[in-house]
Design a protein around this motif. Structure first.
Motif, PDB file in Angstrom:
ATOM      1  N   GLY A  16      -7.427  61.263  30.163  1.00 20.43           N
ATOM      2  CA  GLY A  16      -7.721  60.094  29.341  1.00 20.43           C
ATOM      3  C   GLY A  16      -7.838  60.409  27.864  1.00 20.43           C
ATOM      4  O   GLY A  16      -7.257  59.722  27.019  1.00 20.43           O
ATOM      5  N   SER A  17      -8.593  61.472  27.539  1.00 22.68           N
ATOM      6  CA  SER A  17      -8.786  61.811  26.129  1.00 22.68           C
ATOM      7  C   SER A  17      -7.479  62.243  25.479  1.00 22.68           C
ATOM      8  O   SER A  17      -7.189  61.872  24.320  1.00 22.68           O
ATOM      9  CB  SER A  17      -9.833  62.916  25.988  1.00 22.68           C
ATOM     10  N   MET A  18      -6.663  63.007  26.211  1.00 26.14           N
ATOM     11  CA  MET A  18      -5.376  63.423  25.668  1.00 26.14           C
ATOM     12  C   MET A  18      -4.440  62.228  25.501  1.00 26.14           C
ATOM     13  O   MET A  18      -3.690  62.142  24.520  1.00 26.14           O
ATOM     14  CB  MET A  18      -4.733  64.464  26.592  1.00 26.14           C
ATOM     15  N   THR A  19      -4.501  61.296  26.436  1.00 26.08           N
ATOM     16  CA  THR A  19      -3.659  60.098  26.342  1.00 26.08           C
ATOM     17  C   THR A  19      -4.027  59.273  25.108  1.00 26.08           C
ATOM     18  O   THR A  19      -3.161  58.786  24.382  1.00 26.08           O
ATOM     19  CB  THR A  19      -3.799  59.244  27.606  1.00 26.08           C
ATOM     20  N   ILE A  20      -5.336  59.127  24.871  1.00 25.10           N
ATOM     21  CA  ILE A  20      -5.790  58.383  23.691  1.00 25.10           C
ATOM     22  C   ILE A  20      -5.343  59.091  22.414  1.00 25.10           C
ATOM     23  O   ILE A  20      -4.900  58.445  21.454  1.00 25.10           O
ATOM     24  CB  ILE A  20      -7.318  58.232  23.713  1.00 25.10           C
ATOM     25  N   ALA A  21      -5.441  60.421  22.405  1.00 27.20           N
ATOM     26  CA  ALA A  21      -5.004  61.179  21.230  1.00 27.20           C
ATOM     27  C   ALA A  21      -3.506  60.998  20.981  1.00 27.20           C
ATOM     28  O   ALA A  21      -3.066  60.850  19.834  1.00 27.20           O
ATOM     29  CB  ALA A  21      -5.333  62.660  21.408  1.00 27.20           C
ATOM     30  N   VAL A  22      -2.721  60.997  22.066  1.00 26.63           N
ATOM     31  CA  VAL A  22      -1.279  60.784  21.935  1.00 26.63           C
ATOM     32  C   VAL A  22      -1.002  59.385  21.387  1.00 26.63           C
ATOM     33  O   VAL A  22      -0.155  59.196  20.508  1.00 26.63           O
ATOM     34  CB  VAL A  22      -0.579  60.986  23.293  1.00 26.63           C
ATOM     35  N   ALA A 232       1.763  55.464  27.220  1.00 30.31           N
ATOM     36  CA  ALA A 232       1.221  55.729  25.890  1.00 30.31           C
ATOM     37  C   ALA A 232       2.153  55.220  24.799  1.00 30.31           C
ATOM     38  O   ALA A 232       1.717  54.667  23.782  1.00 30.31           O
ATOM     39  CB  ALA A 232       0.977  57.231  25.716  1.00 30.31           C
ATOM     40  N   ALA A 233       3.473  55.368  25.021  1.00 29.70           N
ATOM     41  CA  ALA A 233       4.447  54.933  24.012  1.00 29.70           C
ATOM     42  C   ALA A 233       4.431  53.416  23.839  1.00 29.70           C
ATOM     43  O   ALA A 233       4.485  52.909  22.715  1.00 29.70           O
ATOM     44  CB  ALA A 233       5.845  55.404  24.401  1.00 29.70           C
ATOM     45  N   VAL A 234       4.363  52.693  24.943  1.00 31.36           N
ATOM     46  CA  VAL A 234       4.379  51.226  24.873  1.00 31.36           C
ATOM     47  C   VAL A 234       3.155  50.723  24.107  1.00 31.36           C
ATOM     48  O   VAL A 234       3.261  49.825  23.249  1.00 31.36           O
ATOM     49  CB  VAL A 234       4.438  50.616  26.285  1.00 31.36           C
ATOM     50  N   ILE A 235       1.982  51.280  24.422  1.00 29.86           N
ATOM     51  CA  ILE A 235       0.769  50.868  23.697  1.00 29.86           C
ATOM     52  C   ILE A 235       0.904  51.191  22.209  1.00 29.86           C
ATOM     53  O   ILE A 235       0.570  50.373  21.345  1.00 29.86           O
ATOM     54  CB  ILE A 235      -0.470  51.558  24.287  1.00 29.86           C
ATOM     55  N   SER A 236       1.431  52.377  21.891  1.00 32.69           N
ATOM     56  CA  SER A 236       1.603  52.769  20.495  1.00 32.69           C
ATOM     57  C   SER A 236       2.596  51.845  19.786  1.00 32.69           C
ATOM     58  O   SER A 236       2.382  51.459  18.632  1.00 32.69           O
ATOM     59  CB  SER A 236       2.097  54.220  20.408  1.00 32.69           C
ATOM     60  N   ILE A 237       3.686  51.491  20.469  1.00 36.23           N
ATOM     61  CA  ILE A 237       4.696  50.610  19.873  1.00 36.23           C
ATOM     62  C   ILE A 237       4.100  49.232  19.595  1.00 36.23           C
ATOM     63  O   ILE A 237       4.326  48.642  18.527  1.00 36.23           O
ATOM     64  CB  ILE A 237       5.931  50.504  20.794  1.00 36.23           C
TER      65      ILE A 237
END
Length: 300
Positions: A16-22, A232-237
């Motif tokens: 989870g923490s790594m995903t949030i960082a990404v 992670a990419a979709v949320i970032s986009i």
């Protein structure tokens, strides 16, 4: 598919923490990348509009204006004017040549400075005859300038490109600075994604070994890792697109367009192009590092 989605969700929770960082790293880097695309479109839009309006102005000698090609106290002669006009009209880069007399220049001057003391400073005799030259390609102006600036009877050749080129150099510098900063952050995001996948693959090495022994396909093993990074990419986009839309609305629509109404500004269609570029880069940024990391670390 149920197993794939189950493994994807399990991996997201475990890391989870790594995903949030990404997500945060990709959000910042994609926002800078999208901003760079918008700045690039804004610069091109302003160039197209401003350069299209630029004319080369050739001022002729009169009795009161000194110049290297002028005889002291002498007006430009008819022969000199004929040669200057012929040189301009025969130039293949010239689209149109317009002559302005002293009287027309004086009327233009009085209109520009009407109701001010400056309007009484000059007389008709002090004004200069000139030729306004519209170019076929505003980028190619140096040949026209050099062809007439040494002719007898030419007092000065004025071109605003020298001023605008400096402005656009700074704008291009800001554009490339944004893109370089975004590229560095995109590289950091790619490395972070690859490291996250490597750690996830190492944590599941026994499970992967069992799936290999029972004949699971590469796609079956890789799918959970790809879905994690795509999540992670979709949320970032989405976050990036919201940021770009908010930036355009508050900075361009609400501020710039109100303060500087005579200049062209990018619209929502340009923002849409930037968002499309962000989406493509975001998806590639999630897939490529994942494929590289899994190809290397999923061998058991």
């Amino acid at each position: 598919m149920r197993h794939t989605f189950s493994e994807t969700w399990s991996g997201i929770r475990r890391n989870g923490s790594m995903t949030i960082a990404v997500i945060v790293t990709m959000w910042v880097s994609l926002t800078l990348f999208g901003a760079g695309l918008m700045v690039n479109q804004q610069v091109n839009l302003m160039k197209a509009d401003w350069y299209d309006k630029i004319e080369v102005r050739v001022f002729l000698c009169n009795a009161t204006t000194p110049g290297d090609n002028c005889d002291a106290g002498q007006e430009v002669t008819q022969e000199q004017k004929a040669q200057i006009e012929q040189t301009l009209r025969s130039n293949p880069e010239v689209a149109e040549v317009t002559y302005q007399s002293k009287e027309q220049a004086f009327a233009e001057f009085r209109a520009a400075y009407a109701n001010t003391p400056t309007a009484d400073y000059l007389t008709v005799d002090q004004m200069q005859e000139s030729y306004s030259v519209r170019l076929k390609n505003p980028e190619e102006y140096q040949g026209v300038v050099s062809s007439v600036q040494g002719l007898k009877g030419v007092q000065n050749v004025q071109d605003l490109r020298g001023i605008l080129d400096g402005l656009f150099e700074w704008m291009n510098l800001a554009q490339w600075g944004t893109i370089i900063a975004a590229a560095l952050l995109l590289l950091a995001a790619a490395l972070q994604i690859a490291n996250t996948i490597r750690m996830a693959a190492f944590a599941r090495r026994r499970e992967i070994g069992i799936m290999r022994m029972v004949g699971a396909s590469n796609w079956y093993i890789l799918a959970p890792f790809l879905l994690e990074t795509l999540f992670a990419a979709v949320i970032s986009i989405v976050l990036t697109c919201v940021t770009l839309a908010a930036g355009h609305y508050f900075l361009i629509v609400q501020k710039a367009q109100v303060l500087i109404q005579g200049s062209p500004w990018i619209g929502w269609s340009h923002v849409g192009i930037a968002m499309l570029g962000v989406a493509v880069v975001g998806v590639l940024l999630s897939i490529i590092p994942t494929l590289i990391a899994t190809r290397r670390y999923l061998r058991v």
